[in-house]
Design a protein around this motif. Structure first.
Motif, PDB file in Angstrom:
ATOM      1  N   ALA A  92      41.443  39.179  32.304  1.00 56.01           N
ATOM      2  CA  ALA A  92      41.400  39.099  33.771  1.00 56.01           C
ATOM      3  C   ALA A  92      42.227  37.910  34.259  1.00 56.01           C
ATOM      4  O   ALA A  92      43.014  38.032  35.198  1.00 56.01           O
ATOM      5  CB  ALA A  92      39.960  38.984  34.251  1.00 56.01           C
ATOM      6  N   ARG A  93      42.081  36.751  33.609  1.00 58.14           N
ATOM      7  CA  ARG A  93      42.889  35.582  34.001  1.00 58.14           C
ATOM      8  C   ARG A  93      44.375  35.858  33.778  1.00 58.14           C
ATOM      9  O   ARG A  93      45.217  35.479  34.577  1.00 58.14           O
ATOM     10  CB  ARG A  93      42.484  34.361  33.182  1.00 58.14           C
ATOM     11  N   THR A 101      45.987  38.570  34.060  1.00 66.76           N
ATOM     12  CA  THR A 101      46.623  39.417  35.075  1.00 66.76           C
ATOM     13  C   THR A 101      47.246  38.566  36.179  1.00 66.76           C
ATOM     14  O   THR A 101      48.222  38.967  36.798  1.00 66.76           O
ATOM     15  CB  THR A 101      45.622  40.402  35.733  1.00 66.76           C
ATOM     16  N   LEU A 102      46.678  37.371  36.411  1.00 68.14           N
ATOM     17  CA  LEU A 102      47.242  36.472  37.418  1.00 68.14           C
ATOM     18  C   LEU A 102      48.238  35.499  36.808  1.00 68.14           C
ATOM     19  O   LEU A 102      49.220  35.119  37.425  1.00 68.14           O
ATOM     20  CB  LEU A 102      46.123  35.670  38.102  1.00 68.14           C
ATOM     21  N   GLY A 149      37.544  49.365  40.855  1.00 65.60           N
ATOM     22  CA  GLY A 149      37.732  48.495  42.009  1.00 65.60           C
ATOM     23  C   GLY A 149      36.709  47.380  42.076  1.00 65.60           C
ATOM     24  O   GLY A 149      36.836  46.450  42.870  1.00 65.60           O
ATOM     25  N   THR A 150      35.681  47.465  41.242  1.00 64.18           N
ATOM     26  CA  THR A 150      34.723  46.372  41.162  1.00 64.18           C
ATOM     27  C   THR A 150      35.328  45.226  40.348  1.00 64.18           C
ATOM     28  O   THR A 150      34.904  44.087  40.435  1.00 64.18           O
ATOM     29  CB  THR A 150      33.408  46.866  40.515  1.00 64.18           C
ATOM     30  N   VAL A 151      36.323  45.544  39.528  1.00 65.48           N
ATOM     31  CA  VAL A 151      36.941  44.538  38.653  1.00 65.48           C
ATOM     32  C   VAL A 151      38.301  44.079  39.167  1.00 65.48           C
ATOM     33  O   VAL A 151      38.540  42.881  39.329  1.00 65.48           O
ATOM     34  CB  VAL A 151      37.089  45.079  37.211  1.00 65.48           C
ATOM     35  N   ILE A 152      39.212  45.037  39.379  1.00 68.23           N
ATOM     36  CA  ILE A 152      40.565  44.638  39.813  1.00 68.23           C
ATOM     37  C   ILE A 152      40.938  45.290  41.151  1.00 68.23           C
ATOM     38  O   ILE A 152      40.371  46.298  41.551  1.00 68.23           O
ATOM     39  CB  ILE A 152      41.645  44.973  38.753  1.00 68.23           C
ATOM     40  N   SER A 153      41.930  44.702  41.802  1.00 63.43           N
ATOM     41  CA  SER A 153      42.378  45.182  43.113  1.00 63.43           C
ATOM     42  C   SER A 153      43.242  46.424  42.963  1.00 63.43           C
ATOM     43  O   SER A 153      43.718  46.747  41.874  1.00 63.43           O
ATOM     44  CB  SER A 153      43.192  44.092  43.801  1.00 63.43           C
ATOM     45  N   ARG A 154      43.475  47.093  44.095  1.00 60.19           N
ATOM     46  CA  ARG A 154      44.375  48.248  44.099  1.00 60.19           C
ATOM     47  C   ARG A 154      45.768  47.843  43.605  1.00 60.19           C
ATOM     48  O   ARG A 154      46.403  48.555  42.850  1.00 60.19           O
ATOM     49  CB  ARG A 154      44.473  48.811  45.525  1.00 60.19           C
ATOM     50  N   HIS A 191      46.579  45.435  41.511  1.00 59.84           N
ATOM     51  CA  HIS A 191      46.577  45.292  40.054  1.00 59.84           C
ATOM     52  C   HIS A 191      46.421  46.635  39.363  1.00 59.84           C
ATOM     53  O   HIS A 191      46.963  46.842  38.277  1.00 59.84           O
ATOM     54  CB  HIS A 191      45.470  44.327  39.611  1.00 59.84           C
ATOM     55  N   PHE A 230      38.954  39.754  43.510  1.00 58.53           N
ATOM     56  CA  PHE A 230      38.388  40.587  42.463  1.00 58.53           C
ATOM     57  C   PHE A 230      38.023  39.690  41.284  1.00 58.53           C
ATOM     58  O   PHE A 230      38.078  38.464  41.407  1.00 58.53           O
ATOM     59  CB  PHE A 230      39.382  41.705  42.115  1.00 58.53           C
ATOM     60  N   ILE A 231      37.639  40.301  40.168  1.00 55.62           N
ATOM     61  CA  ILE A 231      37.173  39.495  39.043  1.00 55.62           C
ATOM     62  C   ILE A 231      38.191  38.428  38.596  1.00 55.62           C
ATOM     63  O   ILE A 231      37.811  37.281  38.364  1.00 55.62           O
ATOM     64  CB  ILE A 231      36.762  40.385  37.842  1.00 55.62           C
ATOM     65  N   PRO A 232      39.480  38.774  38.459  1.00 56.04           N
ATOM     66  CA  PRO A 232      40.416  37.735  38.009  1.00 56.04           C
ATOM     67  C   PRO A 232      40.417  36.523  38.940  1.00 56.04           C
ATOM     68  O   PRO A 232      40.396  35.377  38.476  1.00 56.04           O
ATOM     69  CB  PRO A 232      41.783  38.446  38.056  1.00 56.04           C
ATOM     70  N   MET A 285      39.251  32.540  38.180  1.00 55.61           N
ATOM     71  CA  MET A 285      40.118  31.375  38.402  1.00 55.61           C
ATOM     72  C   MET A 285      39.444  30.373  39.348  1.00 55.61           C
ATOM     73  O   MET A 285      39.608  29.165  39.193  1.00 55.61           O
ATOM     74  CB  MET A 285      41.463  31.829  38.991  1.00 55.61           C
TER      75      MET A 285
END
Lengths: 344, 218
Positions: free
Chosen positions: A160-161, A163-164, A204-209, A211, B63-65, B69
């Motif tokens: 998850a980190r 992805t950014l 969508g509970t985890v990542i944005s549209r 992503h 969102f989670i990411p 952070m």
């Protein structure tokens, strides 16, 4: 109540717009199948014949419209090096991801489904199930999609980190996960079954549209294109909130989208009902596990009133895999509630 | 112009929301160097920032990411501030067993509650995350705890909270312990329904609740 058509006859008639005896119905039975034959959950993992026996017995007991060979979400990740905890009588879960950090990504190798880890046993289960009941019911093999597998290979928080912070490394992981998924999809189809896609980490509970578009969509599309090229249709399940990505799930090529109870069938019908079949969405825990037979009946009736008229059709289903200890009476109640409504 | 205490709180909160871990750490060092209160900086700065991040998550902006952070930035600040918290000296040290219920591995909220309870003079035994209900009871009996604190972020694990209360009742020892609960999906109504003694929606509230239940004069 008895069904007048077999699941395959029903599916064919429904697809052709012909009369059916009742709507298709899939209480998504996972390790509850172990309970049907009195086996421990861990015994099914790595024993293809027993896994098949459990799923065939569960199908015969309840008479639902699709058998999905499934024990847990981690089979592909495990075959690529992730370590699982396998409790004696509960669903296996991720213990240690395959990689310590992103410097190890290049060491990953796509799976060989005929050799690696427990995959050969899943193929064996698929074959045995097809041999037993393949002439009357569709048989599918659960297949975890690339972004979700990537997440299990790296660890969900770390990925998850990334992805950014390190999008390129995420793409590398998704690419090798896609190759694994393609290899496994090929093996499942070669056996005569179809893959059933599940991608919980793309929720969508985890990542944005945004992503989803970047990290999930391109790989899903390639996977679905391949399955279509082999003449199989695709059901795609994503858990949690998904309303903001239904159009993308359809764009990726899904023929049927299976939605969670966090999403609304009415809204799905309006937004994408003309493009994809809908599948859902009775609450697995509150209704199927903890509810009464009457609660189940009401929930099924609600699904039917919301979306039985959806242009591409409806498969009445649980919103996600059923908890292992779901009472048989509630699964029967779900089937019977659908039978009572007939062909609508 | 130098920063007032309020300026620091706002900037710390912003650093968390904007996922800036280096800024959160350096601002925290400035807070300490300026002689401002570390506990207040955590409560009104870092924790406030996490609260705002939580709202953005609810609104589907984050969102989670992004949340991860933000929590990285919060921890960067906490690492600096924690050693500077002035601990209250209570005549009697009340004991709390704290943990995240089985099936859930989110522990940001629990960690904040722990730090703030400790700084308020409680002795906290932190069981960690993904803890089976029976383990809470076992530990509470073992150390003679006053309070059992349960946290979860997931609706699927809320039943585990009920299980803790039920186990206490079965063993006829419910009267010996106060059970307090918190976390994203939890409400005061849920606390009442399962027979818990109290609910708090944030870390500072959990401290007030714990003090009230132990009869500590504020």
């Amino acid at each position: 109540m008895k069904d007048k058509m077999t699941p395959l006859e029903r599916a064919k008639a429904y697809n052709q717009g012909k009369e059916i005896d009742r709507l298709p119905c899939v209480p998504i039975v996972g390790n509850t199948a172990a309970r049907v034959i009195g086996a421990k959950v861990c015994e099914l993992r790595g024993n293809g014949q027993l896994l098949a026996k459990a799923h065939v017995a569960a199908y015969r007991l309840f008479g639902y419209d699709n058998i999905r060979i499934f024990t847990d979400l981690y089979t592909l990740a495990e075959a690529m090096g992730a370590k699982l905890t396998v409790p004696a009588d509960e669903t296996a879960y991720l213990q240690t991801p395959a990689l310590k950090d992103e410097s190890e990504i290049d060491s990953l190798v796509p799976v060989n489904p005929h050799k690696d880890s427990s995959l050969p046993q899943f193929l064996e289960a698929t074959k045995c199930t097809l041999d037993a009941v393949g002439s009357e019911v569709p048989v599918t093999g659960a297949l975890t999609c690339p972004f979700t597998t990537a997440s299990f290979l790296m660890g969900t928080e770390k990925l998850a980190r990334m992805t950014l912070q390190k999008p390129e490394a995420v793409h590398k992981l998704c690419e090798v996960s896609l190759q694994s998924a393609l290899n496994y999809a090929k093996a499942i189809i070669d056996e005569g079954a179809a893959p059933s896609l599940t991608d919980p980490m793309s929720s969508g509970t985890v990542i944005s549209r945004k992503h989803f578009q970047i990290f999930s969509y391109p790989y899903l599309k390639k996977l679905i294109d391949y399955i279509h090229s082999r003449g199989k249709s695709v059901t795609l399940h994503i858990c949690g909130r998904t309303s903001h990505i239904w159009d993308l799930m359809a764009d990726a090529g899904a023929d049927c989208i299976s939605i969670d109870n966090e999403a609304s069938l009415t809204e799905a019908k309006e937004k994408v009902g003309s493009r994809v079949r809908l599948m859902g969405n009775v609450r697995p825990s509150e209704v199927m596990l903890d509810g009464t037979v009457d609660d189940v009946k009401k929930a099924v009736e609600q699904c039917i009133s919301q979306a039985a008229d959806s242009p591409k059709g409806l498969v009445v289903a649980s919103g996600c895999s059923l908890p292992t200890e779901t009472p048989f009476a509630n699964i029967h109640a779900m089937m019977d509630a659908v039978r009572a409504k007939g062909g609508i | 112009m130098s920063n007032t205490e309020n300026d620091f709180h706002q900037k710390l909160s912003d650093a968390v929301v904007n996922m800036e871990d280096a800024a959160a750490a350096s601002l925290s060092q400035e807070v300490v160097a300026s002689g401002f209160d570390a506990y207040e900086a955590i409560d009104k700065g870092l924790a406030k920032g996490m609260e705002r991040a939580g709202v953005l998550f609810e609104e589907e902006e984050y969102f989670i990411p992004e949340l991860l952070m933000c929590s990285d930035a919060m921890y960067a600040g906490l690492d600096v501030l924690k050693p500077h918290i002035k601990t209250d000296e209570q005549a009697q040290k009340y004991k709390i067993v704290l943990g995240v219920i089985e099936g859930d591995t989110h522990d940001i909220g629990k960690n904040l509650v722990k730090i703030m309870l400790e700084s308020s003079g409680f002795e906290v035994v932190d069981l960690g995350r993904d803890i089976p209900p029976a383990k809470f009871v076992e530990k509470a009996v073992e150390i003679g705890a006053d309070i059992i604190g349960l946290s979860t972020l997931m609706t699927t694990t809320m039943d585990g909270m009920r299980a803790v209360v039920d186990i206490l009742k079965e063993k006829n020892i419910k009267e010996k312990f106060k059970v307090i609960i918190g976390g994203g999906p939890i409400s005061p109504a849920f606390a009442k329904k399962i027979g818990a003694d109290g609910y708090s929606g944030n870390a500072a509230g959990a401290v007030r609740l714990a003090r009230d239940l132990c009869g500590v004069v504020q």
